[in-house]
Scaffold this active site. Sequence first.
Site, PDB file in Angstrom:
ATOM      1  N   SER A   8      -0.237  15.235  35.984  1.00 42.84           N
ATOM      2  CA  SER A   8      -0.873  13.938  35.709  1.00 42.84           C
ATOM      3  C   SER A   8      -2.395  14.084  35.783  1.00 42.84           C
ATOM      4  O   SER A   8      -2.948  14.414  36.837  1.00 42.84           O
ATOM      5  CB  SER A   8      -0.399  12.899  36.729  1.00 42.84           C
ATOM      6  N   HIS A  33       0.526  14.619  31.260  1.00 40.26           N
ATOM      7  CA  HIS A  33       0.939  13.242  31.579  1.00 40.26           C
ATOM      8  C   HIS A  33      -0.313  12.385  31.749  1.00 40.26           C
ATOM      9  O   HIS A  33      -1.194  12.689  32.552  1.00 40.26           O
ATOM     10  CB  HIS A  33       1.767  13.236  32.865  1.00 40.26           C
ATOM     11  N   ASP A  35      -1.827   8.513  32.415  1.00 38.72           N
ATOM     12  CA  ASP A  35      -1.509   7.188  32.964  1.00 38.72           C
ATOM     13  C   ASP A  35      -2.495   6.150  32.452  1.00 38.72           C
ATOM     14  O   ASP A  35      -3.691   6.247  32.711  1.00 38.72           O
ATOM     15  CB  ASP A  35      -1.575   7.255  34.494  1.00 38.72           C
ATOM     16  N   MET A  37      -3.590   2.169  32.479  1.00 38.96           N
ATOM     17  CA  MET A  37      -3.449   0.984  33.347  1.00 38.96           C
ATOM     18  C   MET A  37      -4.286  -0.176  32.820  1.00 38.96           C
ATOM     19  O   MET A  37      -5.314   0.044  32.175  1.00 38.96           O
ATOM     20  CB  MET A  37      -3.913   1.336  34.761  1.00 38.96           C
ATOM     21  N   HIS A  66       2.118   7.317  29.791  1.00 38.77           N
ATOM     22  CA  HIS A  66       2.794   6.344  30.668  1.00 38.77           C
ATOM     23  C   HIS A  66       1.979   5.051  30.655  1.00 38.77           C
ATOM     24  O   HIS A  66       0.893   4.999  31.234  1.00 38.77           O
ATOM     25  CB  HIS A  66       2.876   6.978  32.065  1.00 38.77           C
ATOM     26  N   MET A  68       1.201   1.636  31.937  1.00 33.89           N
ATOM     27  CA  MET A  68       1.400   0.661  33.028  1.00 33.89           C
ATOM     28  C   MET A  68       0.649  -0.595  32.621  1.00 33.89           C
ATOM     29  O   MET A  68      -0.352  -0.977  33.251  1.00 33.89           O
ATOM     30  CB  MET A  68       0.868   1.247  34.340  1.00 33.89           C
ATOM     31  N   MET A 137       9.968   5.834  38.847  1.00 29.45           N
ATOM     32  CA  MET A 137       8.754   5.834  39.680  1.00 29.45           C
ATOM     33  C   MET A 137       9.162   6.098  41.125  1.00 29.45           C
ATOM     34  O   MET A 137       9.960   5.353  41.697  1.00 29.45           O
ATOM     35  CB  MET A 137       8.021   4.500  39.570  1.00 29.45           C
ATOM     36  N   ASP A 175       8.168  10.472  38.788  1.00 33.31           N
ATOM     37  CA  ASP A 175       6.701  10.388  38.807  1.00 33.31           C
ATOM     38  C   ASP A 175       6.194   9.778  40.117  1.00 33.31           C
ATOM     39  O   ASP A 175       6.493   8.622  40.422  1.00 33.31           O
ATOM     40  CB  ASP A 175       6.276   9.513  37.616  1.00 33.31           C
TER      41      ASP A 175
END
Length: 218
Positions: A8, A33, A35, A37, A66, A68, A137, A175
């Site tokens: 990540s 990976h 993330d 947000m 990913h 979020m 998660m 994750d």
Amino acid sequence: MRKIIAPSLLSADLVFLYKDIKMLNESEADWFHIDIMDTTFVSNISFGNLFIKKMKKYASKPMDVHLMILQPERYIEQFKECGADHLHVHYEACIHLNRTISSIKEHGMKAGVAVNPHTPVFLLKEIIMDIDFVLLMSVNPGFSGQKFINQTYKKVEDAKDLILKKHSSALIEVDGGINLGNASLLFKNGADILVSGTTIFSSKNPKKVIRRMKNSQK
Ligand code: DX5
Ligand code: ZN
């Protein structure tokens, strides 16, 4: 069994990011990976789609993105255009999950559904056939460096059972809070993919950590 490691980038050295991208290109890591947000689904802010577009020029492995964010269906096209290969949306953030998954696939990406620690796996019963990944998660999403939630071991088993029962080809991705101590049991219980940030990037020898994590069940 397939064993995939997806570091990540949230824990990478963002000021000297090229150094970490190059290290991951040369390592035994399988994916990047990333993330994303939105300050609302999770309170934090991280990267936007432009970050992926810029990274894509240098990263030689698939981009595992990913999201979020609430109502992620609004951004599917943008993430495709910037180079995402896999797009994970949260079960808790989608009202019309079936339609969102279809749209991700129509845009030529692999589709994953992420579930928060409190969300039971059986809720994926009607969607498991249509997805490429279940993203469990193992911390509450939003921040790196959190402690692994032990209940995840059982959730991996639940996901495996559901996949077998429904003859789904979905892979199980875990994750958050993953280290060299819990990786082995996660793989043993049926995980196919482990996402790890802090453990990899805080090490003096990240390539060695990746190799050990990947081979941790042997
Ligand atoms: C958490 C993110 C994770 C996180 C993992 O919201 O989805 O991908 O960066 O980092 P560690 O391994 O530090 O928990
Ligand atoms: Zn993540």
